[in-house]
Design a protein around this motif. Structure first.
Motif, PDB file in Angstrom:
ATOM      1  N   CYS A 172       0.929  -1.170  -0.024  1.00 29.42           N
ATOM      2  CA  CYS A 172      -0.005   0.440   0.009  1.00 29.42           C
ATOM      3  C   CYS A 172       0.876   1.658   0.137  1.00 29.42           C
ATOM      4  O   CYS A 172       1.862   1.362   0.352  1.00 29.42           O
ATOM      5  CB  CYS A 172      -0.411   0.494   1.826  1.00 29.42           C
ATOM      6  SG  CYS A 172      -2.200  -1.399   1.365  1.00 29.42           S
ATOM      7  N   ILE A 193      -8.868  -6.954   4.484  1.00 28.66           N
ATOM      8  CA  ILE A 193      -8.661  -7.220   3.146  1.00 28.66           C
ATOM      9  C   ILE A 193     -10.243  -8.067   2.548  1.00 28.66           C
ATOM     10  O   ILE A 193     -10.942  -8.605   3.222  1.00 28.66           O
ATOM     11  CB  ILE A 193      -8.062  -8.460   2.938  1.00 28.66           C
ATOM     12  CG1 ILE A 193      -6.089  -8.186   3.851  1.00 28.66           C
ATOM     13  CG2 ILE A 193      -7.910  -8.709   1.287  1.00 28.66           C
ATOM     14  CD1 ILE A 193      -6.186  -6.692   2.647  1.00 28.66           C
ATOM     15  N   VAL A 219      -1.726 -12.148   2.646  1.00 33.02           N
ATOM     16  CA  VAL A 219      -1.707 -10.817   3.212  1.00 33.02           C
ATOM     17  C   VAL A 219      -0.727 -10.722   4.172  1.00 33.02           C
ATOM     18  O   VAL A 219      -0.484 -11.750   5.099  1.00 33.02           O
ATOM     19  CB  VAL A 219      -3.563 -10.058   3.352  1.00 33.02           C
ATOM     20  CG1 VAL A 219      -4.332 -10.650   2.702  1.00 33.02           C
ATOM     21  CG2 VAL A 219      -3.839 -11.529   4.675  1.00 33.02           C
ATOM     22  N   VAL A 277      -0.042  -7.152   0.058  1.00 38.14           N
ATOM     23  CA  VAL A 277      -0.562  -8.368  -0.792  1.00 38.14           C
ATOM     24  C   VAL A 277      -0.382  -8.805  -1.622  1.00 38.14           C
ATOM     25  O   VAL A 277       0.321  -8.319  -2.594  1.00 38.14           O
ATOM     26  CB  VAL A 277      -2.460  -7.656  -0.988  1.00 38.14           C
ATOM     27  CG1 VAL A 277      -3.244  -9.091  -2.133  1.00 38.14           C
ATOM     28  CG2 VAL A 277      -3.581  -7.232  -0.022  1.00 38.14           C
ATOM     29  N   VAL A 317      -8.382  -8.259  -5.205  1.00 34.72           N
ATOM     30  CA  VAL A 317      -9.053  -7.813  -3.696  1.00 34.72           C
ATOM     31  C   VAL A 317      -9.541  -6.276  -3.532  1.00 34.72           C
ATOM     32  O   VAL A 317      -8.763  -4.831  -4.401  1.00 34.72           O
ATOM     33  CB  VAL A 317      -8.402  -7.985  -2.494  1.00 34.72           C
ATOM     34  CG1 VAL A 317      -8.163  -9.696  -3.109  1.00 34.72           C
ATOM     35  CG2 VAL A 317      -6.926  -8.011  -2.953  1.00 34.72           C
ATOM     36  N   ILE A 368      -8.254  -3.512  -0.368  1.00 33.71           N
ATOM     37  CA  ILE A 368      -7.946  -2.839   0.789  1.00 33.71           C
ATOM     38  C   ILE A 368      -8.407  -1.589   1.182  1.00 33.71           C
ATOM     39  O   ILE A 368      -8.714  -0.877   0.843  1.00 33.71           O
ATOM     40  CB  ILE A 368      -6.319  -3.383   0.934  1.00 33.71           C
ATOM     41  CG1 ILE A 368      -5.898  -4.016  -0.447  1.00 33.71           C
ATOM     42  CG2 ILE A 368      -5.899  -2.457   1.625  1.00 33.71           C
ATOM     43  CD1 ILE A 368      -4.337  -3.927  -0.494  1.00 33.71           C
TER      44      ILE A 368
END
Length: 153
Positions: free
Chosen positions: A25, A40, A52, A139, A148, A150
């Protein structure tokens, strides 16, 4: 990878199956904040095969290895804890069942990482994580088109 979403928080794997591709991130975990939490959520998945956790600032997004942080690997039963090149205590490695929602919690004061799966707190999975380098939520996905979301909570 394709990163989309209003908050640039949806990750979709491009390319092909059969190797790990990951991302960290954008925002570093602030050491002065005691606890960080992020969720997640699976948007699209072939086999719910993902990892994760957290990674350090030298995470290589072009790497195809999972040796880059502290992760919980979903897919296998029981789930497997991966700690990359690091060798810290591995507690609670007997997690069972793949769920649709995973909350990751990093406690900076305790230097501990834990996972909450469908509201079930699994306790500290990793302890003594060094916080001398910047840490980021991370991730890794295995299958093409898996996606996914986040969300920081």
């Amino acid at each position: 990878y394709i990163v989309t979403g209003e908050n640039k928080n949806i990750l979709t794997k491009t390319g092909s199956d059969g190797y790990w591709m990951g991302t960290i991130c954008e925002h570093e975990l602030n050491k002065s904040i005691e606890e960080h939490k992020w969720k997640i959520k699976f948007l699209k998945t072939k086999a719910k095969d993902l990892m994760v956790g957290i990674a350090t600032s030298d995470f290589d997004i072009n790497s195809t290895t999972s040796s880059c942080g502290w992760y919980l690997h979903f897919y296998y039963s029981p789930h497997v804890l991966h700690s990359g090149p690091f060798n810290y205590s591995k507690v609670n490695s007997n997690l069972t069942g793949v769920k649709d929602e995973i909350v990751v919690v990093m406690n900076m004061r305790k230097r501990a990482l834990k996972f909450i799966i469908n509201d079930e707190d699994k306790g500290d999975s990793y302890t003594n994580i060094p916080i001398d380098k910047p840490l980021y939520p991370s991730v890794l996905l295995w299958n093409i088109n898996d996606s996914v979301e986040i969300t920081e909570i």
